[in-house]
Scaffold this motif. Structure first.
Motif, mmCIF file in Angstrom:
data_model
loop_
_atom_site.group_PDB
_atom_site.id
_atom_site.type_symbol
_atom_site.label_atom_id
_atom_site.label_comp_id
_atom_site.label_asym_id
_atom_site.label_seq_id
_atom_site.Cartn_x
_atom_site.Cartn_y
_atom_site.Cartn_z
ATOM 1 N N LEU A 92 0.867 -1.278 -0.048
ATOM 2 C CA LEU A 92 -0.017 0.059 0.016
ATOM 3 C C LEU A 92 0.847 1.369 0.088
ATOM 4 C CD1 LEU A 92 -3.144 0.262 -0.040
ATOM 5 C CD2 LEU A 92 -3.280 0.463 2.290
ATOM 6 N N HIS A 93 1.852 1.126 0.403
ATOM 7 C CA HIS A 93 3.072 2.430 0.776
ATOM 8 C C HIS A 93 3.318 2.539 -0.806
ATOM 9 C CE1 HIS A 93 5.564 -1.102 0.996
ATOM 10 N NE2 HIS A 93 6.662 -0.320 0.672
ATOM 11 N N GLU A 94 3.451 1.818 -1.848
ATOM 12 C CA GLU A 94 3.922 1.981 -2.896
ATOM 13 C C GLU A 94 3.243 2.496 -3.732
ATOM 14 O OE1 GLU A 94 5.251 -1.799 -4.515
ATOM 15 O OE2 GLU A 94 6.759 -2.123 -2.724
ATOM 16 N N SER A 95 3.678 3.365 -5.075
ATOM 17 C CA SER A 95 2.901 4.198 -5.826
ATOM 18 C C SER A 95 2.014 3.317 -6.773
ATOM 19 C CB SER A 95 3.888 4.924 -6.545
ATOM 20 O OG SER A 95 4.426 4.254 -7.637
ATOM 21 N N GLU A 96 1.122 3.846 -7.433
ATOM 22 C CA GLU A 96 0.372 3.130 -8.315
ATOM 23 C C GLU A 96 0.962 2.508 -9.542
ATOM 24 O OE1 GLU A 96 -2.857 2.022 -9.426
ATOM 25 O OE2 GLU A 96 -3.690 2.423 -7.233
ATOM 26 N N GLU A 97 2.210 3.307 -10.110
ATOM 27 C CA GLU A 97 3.026 3.112 -11.000
ATOM 28 C C GLU A 97 3.930 1.823 -10.686
ATOM 29 O OE1 GLU A 97 2.742 6.108 -9.828
ATOM 30 O OE2 GLU A 97 1.490 7.007 -11.306
ATOM 31 N N THR A 98 4.310 1.878 -9.363
ATOM 32 C CA THR A 98 5.046 0.677 -9.156
ATOM 33 C C THR A 98 4.284 -0.725 -9.114
ATOM 34 O OG1 THR A 98 6.666 1.849 -7.781
ATOM 35 C CG2 THR A 98 6.507 -0.553 -7.143
ATOM 36 N N ILE A 99 3.163 -0.508 -8.438
ATOM 37 C CA ILE A 99 2.233 -1.666 -8.505
ATOM 38 C C ILE A 99 1.765 -2.082 -9.951
ATOM 39 C CG2 ILE A 99 -0.405 -2.337 -7.713
ATOM 40 C CD1 ILE A 99 1.870 -2.034 -5.608
ATOM 41 N N SER A 100 1.488 -0.960 -10.787
ATOM 42 C CA SER A 100 1.257 -1.397 -12.085
ATOM 43 C C SER A 100 2.430 -2.277 -12.805
ATOM 44 C CB SER A 100 0.692 -0.319 -12.968
ATOM 45 O OG SER A 100 0.495 -0.565 -14.290
ATOM 46 N N ARG A 102 4.666 -4.045 -11.220
ATOM 47 C CA ARG A 102 4.714 -5.567 -10.756
ATOM 48 C C ARG A 102 3.832 -6.371 -11.324
ATOM 49 N NH1 ARG A 102 8.008 -5.920 -6.286
ATOM 50 N NH2 ARG A 102 8.397 -3.866 -5.013
ATOM 51 N N ILE A 103 2.344 -5.774 -11.509
ATOM 52 C CA ILE A 103 1.561 -6.695 -12.254
ATOM 53 C C ILE A 103 1.759 -7.006 -13.586
ATOM 54 C CG2 ILE A 103 -1.090 -6.674 -12.757
ATOM 55 C CD1 ILE A 103 -1.664 -4.924 -10.243
ATOM 56 N N ILE A 113 -0.354 -18.754 -13.520
ATOM 57 C CA ILE A 113 -0.598 -18.298 -12.274
ATOM 58 C C ILE A 113 -1.943 -18.027 -12.110
ATOM 59 C CG2 ILE A 113 -0.163 -16.084 -10.919
ATOM 60 C CD1 ILE A 113 2.063 -15.439 -12.886
ATOM 61 N N VAL A 114 -2.332 -18.318 -10.697
ATOM 62 C CA VAL A 114 -3.896 -18.536 -10.471
ATOM 63 C C VAL A 114 -3.854 -17.393 -9.510
ATOM 64 C CG1 VAL A 114 -5.619 -19.793 -9.605
ATOM 65 C CG2 VAL A 114 -4.358 -20.891 -10.999
ATOM 66 N N PHE A 115 -4.549 -16.425 -9.540
ATOM 67 C CA PHE A 115 -4.654 -15.150 -8.429
ATOM 68 C C PHE A 115 -5.946 -15.399 -7.797
ATOM 69 C CE2 PHE A 115 -2.437 -13.490 -12.320
ATOM 70 C CZ PHE A 115 -1.224 -13.030 -11.716
ATOM 71 N N VAL A 116 -6.040 -14.913 -6.452
ATOM 72 C CA VAL A 116 -7.091 -14.870 -5.545
ATOM 73 C C VAL A 116 -7.009 -13.430 -5.068
ATOM 74 C CG1 VAL A 116 -8.053 -15.740 -3.667
ATOM 75 C CG2 VAL A 116 -6.997 -17.330 -4.838
ATOM 76 N N LEU A 117 -8.353 -12.768 -5.137
ATOM 77 C CA LEU A 117 -8.467 -11.656 -4.886
ATOM 78 C C LEU A 117 -10.063 -11.495 -4.257
ATOM 79 C CD1 LEU A 117 -7.724 -8.633 -4.809
ATOM 80 C CD2 LEU A 117 -8.875 -8.404 -7.229
ATOM 81 N N ASN A 118 -9.974 -10.768 -2.942
ATOM 82 C CA ASN A 118 -11.257 -10.569 -2.398
ATOM 83 C C ASN A 118 -12.087 -9.389 -2.981
ATOM 84 O OD1 ASN A 118 -10.862 -12.448 -0.191
ATOM 85 N ND2 ASN A 118 -9.381 -10.970 0.960
ATOM 86 N N ASP A 119 -13.015 -9.297 -2.975
ATOM 87 C CA ASP A 119 -14.150 -8.349 -3.293
ATOM 88 C C ASP A 119 -14.397 -7.398 -2.079
ATOM 89 O OD1 ASP A 119 -16.078 -6.585 -4.069
ATOM 90 O OD2 ASP A 119 -17.660 -8.257 -4.585
ATOM 91 N N VAL A 120 -13.927 -6.498 -1.915
ATOM 92 C CA VAL A 120 -13.868 -5.336 -0.965
ATOM 93 C C VAL A 120 -14.735 -4.079 -1.204
ATOM 94 C CG1 VAL A 120 -11.792 -6.308 0.415
ATOM 95 C CG2 VAL A 120 -11.593 -4.507 -1.044
ATOM 96 N N GLY A 121 -14.925 -3.978 -2.631
ATOM 97 C CA GLY A 121 -15.394 -2.669 -3.046
ATOM 98 C C GLY A 121 -16.869 -2.679 -3.004
ATOM 99 N N ARG A 137 -7.294 0.456 -4.109
ATOM 100 C CA ARG A 137 -6.158 -0.233 -4.961
ATOM 101 C C ARG A 137 -6.669 -1.382 -5.168
ATOM 102 N NH1 ARG A 137 -0.509 0.665 -3.999
ATOM 103 N NH2 ARG A 137 -0.976 2.716 -4.190
ATOM 104 N N SER A 138 -7.520 -2.110 -4.341
ATOM 105 C CA SER A 138 -8.183 -3.143 -4.659
ATOM 106 C C SER A 138 -8.807 -3.384 -6.001
ATOM 107 C CB SER A 138 -9.014 -3.892 -3.516
ATOM 108 O OG SER A 138 -9.414 -5.003 -3.674
ATOM 109 N N GLY A 139 -9.524 -2.370 -6.181
ATOM 110 C CA GLY A 139 -10.394 -2.220 -7.194
ATOM 111 C C GLY A 139 -9.865 -1.946 -8.583
ATOM 112 N N THR A 140 -8.744 -1.089 -8.342
ATOM 113 C CA THR A 140 -7.880 -1.020 -9.859
ATOM 114 C C THR A 140 -6.804 -2.326 -10.052
ATOM 115 O OG1 THR A 140 -6.111 0.145 -8.322
ATOM 116 C CG2 THR A 140 -7.618 1.634 -9.492
ATOM 117 N N THR A 141 -6.431 -2.797 -8.957
ATOM 118 C CA THR A 141 -5.606 -4.123 -9.083
ATOM 119 C C THR A 141 -6.389 -4.957 -9.683
ATOM 120 O OG1 THR A 141 -4.149 -3.425 -7.127
ATOM 121 C CG2 THR A 141 -4.357 -5.785 -7.942
ATOM 122 N N GLY A 142 -7.607 -5.312 -9.107
ATOM 123 C CA GLY A 142 -8.521 -6.267 -9.831
ATOM 124 C C GLY A 142 -9.069 -5.947 -11.188
ATOM 125 N N GLN A 143 -9.094 -4.914 -11.609
ATOM 126 C CA GLN A 143 -9.346 -4.396 -12.999
ATOM 127 C C GLN A 143 -8.094 -4.947 -13.840
ATOM 128 O OE1 GLN A 143 -11.155 -0.417 -14.043
ATOM 129 N NE2 GLN A 143 -11.464 -0.395 -11.668
#
Length: 164
Positions: A92-100, A102-103, A113-121, A137-143
């Protein structure tokens, strides 16, 4: 093959994701990447982890990595990342650009790769800034994950529905 399982807490995501990873792995033993950072000292989470370990038994090789997922995925094997929601919290401390980035690095890997993601939105907008950042962040990562995955499943009540 990249696959995403998405659903609420205790929806059965991990169980169906484990079945998918085992099917994709064929005769090879898949790896289970556990993303929970166990430094929080949360006894309830420790119980959840133990239940997950008993559920998957010896079917997987476990790798514990809370941040650098692309660095632990080697070769063309099959990996189950459980879960991306914990990874989001850990980064969470990392920027959106860094997260993007990494993905995107995960997407380029030859491995299944099988990903598991919680629906928190699907609830109300959180009151505090940190919680809003996590939900956003969860929503944008999920997208991002849904866009890069070959298959996407929503899981409710232990039942999976293919979205893509």
């Amino acid at each position: 093959m990249k696959v995403l399982y998405y659903g609420g807490q205790k929806s059965g995501k991990s169980r169906v994701a484990e079945q998918k990873a085992l099917a994709l792995a064929g005769s090879r033993k898949p790896c289970y990447i556990a993303t929970y950072d166990n430094s929080y000292g949360d006894s309830e989470m420790a119980e959840r982890i133990t239940k997950h370990q008993l559920q998957r038994k010896e079917s997987f090789t476990t790798i514990e990595e809370s941040v650098r997922l692309d660095e632990v995925i080697k070769g063309d094997g099959t990996y189950l990342i459980d879960c991306m929601s914990m990874w989001i919290l850990n980064t969470l401390h990392e920027s959106e650009e860094t997260i993007s980035a990494r993905i995107n690095a995960l997407a380029k890997l030859e491995a299944n790769i099988v990903f598991v993601l919680n629906d928190v939105g699907s609830g109300v907008i959180p009151m505090d800034a940190q919680s809003r950042k996590y939900v956003d962040r969860s929503g944008t990562t999920g997208q991002r994950l849904a866009a890069l995955c070959d298959e996407v499943y929503e899981v409710k009540l232990g039942l999976e529905r293919r979205l893509k």
